[in-house]
Motif scaffolding. Structure first.
Motif, PDB file in Angstrom:
ATOM      1  N   UNK A   1       0.828  -1.204   0.000  1.00  8.65           N
ATOM      2  CA  UNK A   1       0.000   0.000   0.000  1.00  8.65           C
ATOM      3  C   UNK A   1       0.862   1.253   0.000  1.00  8.65           C
ATOM      4  N   UNK A   2       1.987   1.231   0.733  1.00  6.77           N
ATOM      5  CA  UNK A   2       2.899   2.368   0.770  1.00  6.77           C
ATOM      6  C   UNK A   2       3.477   2.646  -0.614  1.00  6.77           C
ATOM      7  N   UNK A   3       3.913   1.603  -1.282  1.00 12.53           N
ATOM      8  CA  UNK A   3       4.505   1.764  -2.616  1.00 12.53           C
ATOM      9  C   UNK A   3       3.481   2.271  -3.625  1.00 12.53           C
ATOM     10  N   UNK A   4       2.295   1.686  -3.597  1.00 12.26           N
ATOM     11  CA  UNK A   4       1.252   2.076  -4.557  1.00 12.26           C
ATOM     12  C   UNK A   4       0.785   3.504  -4.295  1.00 12.26           C
ATOM     13  N   UNK A   5       0.640   3.857  -3.022  1.00  9.91           N
ATOM     14  CA  UNK A   5       0.203   5.214  -2.700  1.00  9.91           C
ATOM     15  C   UNK A   5       1.237   6.237  -3.144  1.00  9.91           C
ATOM     16  N   UNK A   6       2.525   5.912  -2.993  1.00 11.91           N
ATOM     17  CA  UNK A   6       3.569   6.827  -3.428  1.00 11.91           C
ATOM     18  C   UNK A   6       3.528   7.066  -4.921  1.00 11.91           C
TER      19      UNK A   6
END
Length: 305
Positions: free
Chosen positions: A215-220
């Motif tokens: 989720x962190x990677x996709x949100x970034x």
């Protein structure tokens, strides 16, 4: 959408700010359990892959994205940004989202203060006054006599200086390099540096936390894409103030997810900092418009930058 679609640009900027605040909450959650270097490294692997994909889709493809007039400076920019991210994530874990973001909101004031020595831009007395008022707001947040000399309180101050310098260097390299070139070098150089550091701090992660990492990677990637689109469809000066939406959004997440409290001095200080920052952005826009009119021969000389 056209290059003058201000409404779309504002909505895209607000969307990016909200997603960035969610990304910060995810970063804080992961960094409270795992090493910061490892968390940022994995985030940058995805980011580097994303900027490479964007580069291939740009006009001229990969070769155009790599071609830069400032190779050393572009690498330094990328390293500076990833270092700032590491510092800011540490600030989230030490101070919480609310206070870290409230102090970090001073970075536009630092940009204005440093634009003279770094870029050779004139800064008028009105903006210097706003800068002074803004830093008074930072002192209100830090609560002089209690936490002003605390190392933890100074962490987001350091991050704001680093991000301000990164922003000024981005404007400097824009004299020769396109935004696509700067974006590519930011992701690649940061990814290489973080990999060389983060691998030494590798820790096994639980399946649930790998989900948060995804989720962190996709949100970034999503937030950066919205940011790119925002600047593509509207003038930066008209949409930049809406980046401040990240502060209330992060505060909301800090209160309802991490149980943080919004102290009165932080609320008042953040209000002062944001007001001063908005004023400096407005004065910069006025000065830019005045310079454009002068260039077109529509007005006389200006004596008040």
């Amino acid at each position: 959408m056209t290059p003058t679609n201000q409404r779309a640009g504002i909505l895209l900027m607000i969307g990016a700010a909200l997603i960035f605040s969610a990304q910060d909450a995810l970063s804080r959650h992961l960094a409270e359990t795992y090493n910061v270097f490892m968390v940022v490294m994995i985030r940058y692997w995805f980011f580097a892959a994303f900027v490479t994909w964007v580069a291939y889709r740009q006009a001229g493809g990969f070769r155009a994205a790599v071609r830069t007039g400032y190779p050393a400076l572009q690498i330094f920019r990328g390293v500076l940004l990833v270092a700032e991210i590491c510092v800011m994530v540490v600030a989230f874990t030490r101070l919480g989202l609310i206070e870290a973001h409230a102090i970090f909101a001073a970075y536009p004031l630092i940009v204005a203060a440093l634009s003279g020595p770094v870029l050779g831009e004139a800064v008028g007395w009105r903006r210097w006054a706003a800068i002074g008022v803004g830093f008074v707001g930072v002192l209100v947040i830090l609560d002089p006599g209690v936490t002003v000399f605390s190392p933890n309180a100074l962490i987001p101050v350091v991050a704001s200086f680093m991000f301000a310098l990164y922003g000024l260097l981005t404007r400097y390299v824009a004299r020769k390099d396109s935004a696509a070139v700067s974006y590519f070098w930011t992701g690649i150089s940061g990814g290489v540096v973080m990999t060389s550091i983060g691998l030494w701090f590798w820790e096994p992660m639980t399946p649930a936390d790998w989900g948060f990492m995804a989720m962190l990677c996709i949100s970034g990637a999503t937030a950066h894409y919205l940011l790119i689109r925002a600047y593509a469809v509207a003038e930066a000066s008209s949409i930049q103030p809406f980046a401040y939406f990240q502060l209330p959004a992060a505060s909301f997440l800090g209160i309802f997810i991490f149980g943080e409290t919004l102290r009165t001095n932080v609320l008042i200080g953040a209000g002062i900092v944001v007001a001063a920052g908005l004023f400096t952005l407005w004065r910069a826009r006025v000065r830019s418009s005045r310079a454009a009119r002068q260039g077109a021969g529509l007005s006389g000389p200006s004596t008040d930058p």
